[in-house]
Design an enzyme around this catalytic site. Structure first.
Site, PDB file in Angstrom:
ATOM      1  N   PRO A 131     109.058  44.574   5.543  1.00 15.42           N
ATOM      2  CA  PRO A 131     109.439  43.317   6.193  1.00 15.42           C
ATOM      3  C   PRO A 131     110.500  43.542   7.265  1.00 15.42           C
ATOM      4  O   PRO A 131     111.390  44.378   7.102  1.00 15.42           O
ATOM      5  CB  PRO A 131     110.015  42.472   5.047  1.00 15.42           C
ATOM      6  CG  PRO A 131     109.529  43.109   3.802  1.00 15.42           C
ATOM      7  CD  PRO A 131     109.316  44.559   4.107  1.00 15.42           C
TER       8      PRO A 131
ATOM      9  N   ASP B 173     120.906  54.992   5.466  1.00 16.93           N
ATOM     10  CA  ASP B 173     119.463  54.819   5.279  1.00 16.93           C
ATOM     11  C   ASP B 173     118.704  56.084   5.686  1.00 16.93           C
ATOM     12  O   ASP B 173     117.722  56.462   5.048  1.00 16.93           O
ATOM     13  CB  ASP B 173     118.945  53.637   6.090  1.00 16.93           C
ATOM     14  CG  ASP B 173     119.559  52.323   5.640  1.00 16.93           C
ATOM     15  OD1 ASP B 173     119.941  52.212   4.463  1.00 16.93           O
ATOM     16  OD2 ASP B 173     119.657  51.408   6.474  1.00 16.93           O
TER      17      ASP B 173
ATOM     18  N   GLY C  33     117.010  44.144   6.223  1.00 16.35           N
ATOM     19  CA  GLY C  33     117.881  45.226   5.789  1.00 16.35           C
ATOM     20  C   GLY C  33     117.182  46.332   5.014  1.00 16.35           C
ATOM     21  O   GLY C  33     117.820  47.054   4.262  1.00 16.35           O
ATOM     22  N   LEU C  34     115.872  46.474   5.189  1.00 15.77           N
ATOM     23  CA  LEU C  34     115.140  47.528   4.475  1.00 15.77           C
ATOM     24  C   LEU C  34     114.890  48.761   5.350  1.00 15.77           C
ATOM     25  O   LEU C  34     114.118  49.623   4.987  1.00 15.77           O
ATOM     26  CB  LEU C  34     113.814  46.980   3.928  1.00 15.77           C
ATOM     27  CG  LEU C  34     113.961  45.933   2.831  1.00 15.77           C
ATOM     28  CD1 LEU C  34     112.589  45.441   2.392  1.00 15.77           C
ATOM     29  CD2 LEU C  34     114.721  46.494   1.641  1.00 15.77           C
TER      30      LEU C  34
ATOM     31  N   GLN D 261     113.715  42.825   9.614  1.00 19.20           N
ATOM     32  CA  GLN D 261     115.050  42.237   9.661  1.00 19.20           C
ATOM     33  C   GLN D 261     115.560  41.697   8.336  1.00 19.20           C
ATOM     34  O   GLN D 261     116.227  40.663   8.288  1.00 19.20           O
ATOM     35  CB  GLN D 261     115.097  41.144  10.737  1.00 19.20           C
ATOM     36  CG  GLN D 261     114.847  41.698  12.123  1.00 19.20           C
ATOM     37  CD  GLN D 261     114.897  40.626  13.181  1.00 19.20           C
ATOM     38  OE1 GLN D 261     114.403  39.522  12.976  1.00 19.20           O
ATOM     39  NE2 GLN D 261     115.495  40.948  14.318  1.00 19.20           N
TER      40      GLN D 261
ATOM     41  N   SER E  46     114.108  52.804  11.007  1.00 16.70           N
ATOM     42  CA  SER E  46     114.474  54.190  10.701  1.00 16.70           C
ATOM     43  C   SER E  46     113.407  54.868   9.841  1.00 16.70           C
ATOM     44  O   SER E  46     113.190  56.077   9.956  1.00 16.70           O
ATOM     45  CB  SER E  46     115.845  54.277  10.033  1.00 16.70           C
ATOM     46  OG  SER E  46     115.855  53.609   8.798  1.00 16.70           O
ATOM     47  N   ALA E  47     112.716  54.106   9.002  1.00 15.29           N
ATOM     48  CA  ALA E  47     111.625  54.684   8.214  1.00 15.29           C
ATOM     49  C   ALA E  47     110.508  55.171   9.139  1.00 15.29           C
ATOM     50  O   ALA E  47     109.944  56.258   8.943  1.00 15.29           O
ATOM     51  CB  ALA E  47     111.077  53.660   7.229  1.00 15.29           C
TER      52      ALA E  47
END
Length: 139
Positions: free
Chosen positions: A17, A72, A21-22, A19, A26-27
């Site tokens: 999802p 992260d 914070g997951l 925005q 960057s993933a």
């Protein structure tokens, strides 16, 4: 690192999802970084794992204009539960913190789900965090 001249095409699809914070951006960058390392035959001998999160963060900051921190990216590069210490002296000396994989079974058996109907721009939240850290802010 001298790389051979080879072409590649990259595309992605994600179910992370936006925005909330997951760390979706960057993933994606970390996954592309790993794919490019594999494509060019690079290993941790070429780019040591402790330096990989900083490289991913530099791509996000310089190429995408995203303000973020290393946490992260460390988890994504190490792929698990990670102890992190961002001691300023070590960061300045070694260009990375202290990162150590921990046993995942040390975590409780809980599941957390994040959802927000009206997401905000996480970049705004993170925009001054690095400067505050550089200034020695203890909060």
């Amino acid at each position: 690192i001298a790389l051979p001249k080879r072409n590649f095409t990259a595309s992605y699809d994600t179910n992370i999802p936006r925005q909330v914070g997951l760390s979706g951006s960057s993933a994606i960058v970390t996954a592309l970084f790993r794919a490019l390392m594999d494509f060019y035959g690079l290993t941790e001998d070429d780019i040591p794992k402790p330096l990989q999160p900083s490289f991913v963060l530099s791509v996000e900051m310089e190429e995408m204009g995203i303000q973020a921190g290393l946490q992260d990216r460390v988890v994504q590069c190490y792929q698990g539960l990670v102890y992190m210490d961002f001691d300023r002296e070590k960061m300045e000396r070694d260009n990375h913190g202290t990162y150590e994989l921990l046993a995942i079974d040390a975590l409780p058996d809980l599941l957390f789900i994040a959802y927000r109907a009206d997401p905000s721009d996480s970049g705004k939240i993170h925009s001054n965090v690095k400067q505050r850290w550089l200034n020695g802010d203890q909060e």
